[in-house]
Design a protein around this motif. Sequence first.
Motif, PDB file in Angstrom:
ATOM      1  N   GLY A  11       0.826  -1.204   0.000  1.00 17.18           N
ATOM      2  CA  GLY A  11       0.000   0.000   0.000  1.00 17.18           C
ATOM      3  C   GLY A  11       0.853   1.244   0.000  1.00 17.18           C
ATOM      4  N   GLY A  12       0.624   2.118  -0.989  1.00 21.44           N
ATOM      5  CA  GLY A  12       1.432   3.320  -1.136  1.00 21.44           C
ATOM      6  C   GLY A  12       0.677   4.597  -0.840  1.00 21.44           C
ATOM      7  N   LEU A  28      16.722   0.027   7.243  1.00 18.48           N
ATOM      8  CA  LEU A  28      16.112  -1.143   6.639  1.00 18.48           C
ATOM      9  C   LEU A  28      15.776  -0.862   5.174  1.00 18.48           C
ATOM     10  CD1 LEU A  28      15.619  -1.526   9.791  1.00 18.48           C
ATOM     11  CD2 LEU A  28      13.663  -2.942   9.121  1.00 18.48           C
ATOM     12  N   THR A  29      15.583  -1.918   4.420  1.00 21.17           N
ATOM     13  CA  THR A  29      15.063  -1.794   3.069  1.00 21.17           C
ATOM     14  C   THR A  29      13.550  -1.921   3.133  1.00 21.17           C
ATOM     15  OG1 THR A  29      17.040  -2.719   2.027  1.00 21.17           O
ATOM     16  CG2 THR A  29      15.000  -2.798   0.762  1.00 21.17           C
ATOM     17  N   ALA A  30      12.851  -0.903   2.680  1.00 21.78           N
ATOM     18  CA  ALA A  30      11.391  -0.908   2.660  1.00 21.78           C
ATOM     19  C   ALA A  30      10.937  -0.924   1.209  1.00 21.78           C
ATOM     20  CB  ALA A  30      10.839   0.314   3.390  1.00 21.78           C
ATOM     21  N   GLN A  31      10.419  -2.055   0.751  1.00 25.59           N
ATOM     22  CA  GLN A  31       9.926  -2.195  -0.617  1.00 25.59           C
ATOM     23  C   GLN A  31       8.424  -1.993  -0.621  1.00 25.59           C
ATOM     24  OE1 GLN A  31      11.270  -3.106  -3.954  1.00 25.59           O
ATOM     25  NE2 GLN A  31       9.186  -2.352  -4.289  1.00 25.59           N
ATOM     26  N   VAL A  32       7.971  -0.977  -1.350  1.00 21.79           N
ATOM     27  CA  VAL A  32       6.557  -0.631  -1.384  1.00 21.79           C
ATOM     28  C   VAL A  32       5.906  -1.231  -2.630  1.00 21.79           C
ATOM     29  CG1 VAL A  32       4.885   1.273  -1.486  1.00 21.79           C
ATOM     30  CG2 VAL A  32       6.982   1.496  -0.112  1.00 21.79           C
ATOM     31  N   ALA A 104      10.344   9.352  -1.750  1.00 21.21           N
ATOM     32  CA  ALA A 104      11.420   9.731  -2.666  1.00 21.21           C
ATOM     33  C   ALA A 104      12.676   8.899  -2.399  1.00 21.21           C
ATOM     34  CB  ALA A 104      11.738  11.210  -2.515  1.00 21.21           C
ATOM     35  N   GLY A 105      13.184   8.281  -3.448  1.00 24.33           N
ATOM     36  CA  GLY A 105      14.410   7.490  -3.341  1.00 24.33           C
ATOM     37  C   GLY A 105      14.215   6.082  -2.833  1.00 24.33           C
ATOM     38  N   LEU A 106      13.001   5.690  -2.486  1.00 27.78           N
ATOM     39  CA  LEU A 106      12.736   4.343  -1.979  1.00 27.78           C
ATOM     40  C   LEU A 106      12.217   3.451  -3.106  1.00 27.78           C
ATOM     41  CD1 LEU A 106      11.007   5.094   1.453  1.00 27.78           C
ATOM     42  CD2 LEU A 106      13.438   4.946   0.892  1.00 27.78           C
ATOM     43  N   PRO A 107      12.433   2.136  -3.018  1.00 25.91           N
ATOM     44  CA  PRO A 107      11.925   1.242  -4.063  1.00 25.91           C
ATOM     45  C   PRO A 107      10.411   1.115  -3.996  1.00 25.91           C
ATOM     46  CG  PRO A 107      12.972  -0.015  -2.304  1.00 25.91           C
ATOM     47  CD  PRO A 107      13.238   1.426  -2.000  1.00 25.91           C
ATOM     48  N   VAL A 108       9.751   1.474  -5.086  1.00 23.89           N
ATOM     49  CA  VAL A 108       8.293   1.426  -5.160  1.00 23.89           C
ATOM     50  C   VAL A 108       7.894   0.697  -6.441  1.00 23.89           C
ATOM     51  CG1 VAL A 108       6.158   2.763  -5.331  1.00 23.89           C
ATOM     52  CG2 VAL A 108       8.039   3.595  -3.890  1.00 23.89           C
ATOM     53  N   ALA A 109       7.048  -0.315  -6.293  1.00 24.30           N
ATOM     54  CA  ALA A 109       6.476  -1.012  -7.442  1.00 24.30           C
ATOM     55  C   ALA A 109       5.020  -0.572  -7.566  1.00 24.30           C
ATOM     56  CB  ALA A 109       6.563  -2.521  -7.254  1.00 24.30           C
ATOM     57  N   SER A 110       4.716   0.225  -8.606  1.00 30.14           N
ATOM     58  CA  SER A 110       3.361   0.720  -8.821  1.00 30.14           C
ATOM     59  C   SER A 110       2.638  -0.140  -9.838  1.00 30.14           C
ATOM     60  CB  SER A 110       3.396   2.178  -9.314  1.00 30.14           C
ATOM     61  OG  SER A 110       3.995   3.014  -8.350  1.00 30.14           O
TER      62      SER A 110
END
Length: 313
Positions: A11-12, A28-32, A104-110
């Motif tokens: 959820g973004g 941490l790595t937070a993958q959205v 911003a700058g974080l990994p996001v898969a839309s």
Amino acid sequence: MSDRQSVAILGGGMAGAAAARKLAEAGLTAQVFDKGRAVGGRMATRRHDGLQFDHGAQFMRAHGPAFAAQLADWERRGVVAPWAGGGRRVGMPDMKAPVRDLLAGLPVASAVTVTRIRRTGAVWQVETAPDAVHGPFDAVAITFPAPQVIALLDGSGFALSGIARASYAPCWSLMIATDAAVAEALVEPRTDPIGLIAGDSSKPGRPGGNRLTVHATEEWSRRHLEEPHDAIIAALLPAAEHHLGIALKPTYAAAHRWRYAQVECSLGMPCLYDPALRLGAGGDWCLGARIEAAYDSGSALAAALLADLGAPA
């Protein structure tokens, strides 16, 4: 941290973005993962042939110190600006801007739909349509609206106690472009069928022209939830004209249905988290019908994850 632990954020919207930012700041790595074409959730903006409408959440306000500090930071950096008095702030140049800033700058898969989560040993995988598998992750945080959290957990064979107590009201949203000049920035009749009329073009940083977003009341939206869009436009347009006292004669009109628009019953707790599974959930449905509630819940969910994963909160 010597080994960079990872968390899948499902959820973004504001809750997911707040959680992801705090996890990332702790190392941490937070993958959205988000099903929308762009992040923001109900902090939504519709664009059509040069027109722009904030057809979801209209503004945000702070009641507590954490979100007040965040709003002040955003305002200093031009991410939000005042609108319509009363401490209201809007994103610049649209309502998605604060969420974009957090991510911003974080990994996001839309534009991906999460269909299932599964746990193998001590790690998680996230399945998305049509047949992709992502991971491994050390933990999963779900920030969908409560009914969608329940559906995902049920389909995955997991549960978090208490979510079913949260409930939402729907909302029909009408977007209008008109040649008529509308002086009011915000009108809130809260009388069926009109809950709110917002002058989109009165908001700072927006394109020129005359544009309105109309939100129907919760009860009217519930009674007419399954009606076609044309019928919604035909009902809401004259009602909006009545409250504004002018003929709008729209050059563009469209309706959007929000099934999970506004929290009616919240859990009264910041978030849900199961340390045995390293599985949590949060959103405005935890604390109340405000953008601030989503921000606070996402922050609390991140704090629970960091405490469990051995990272500083």
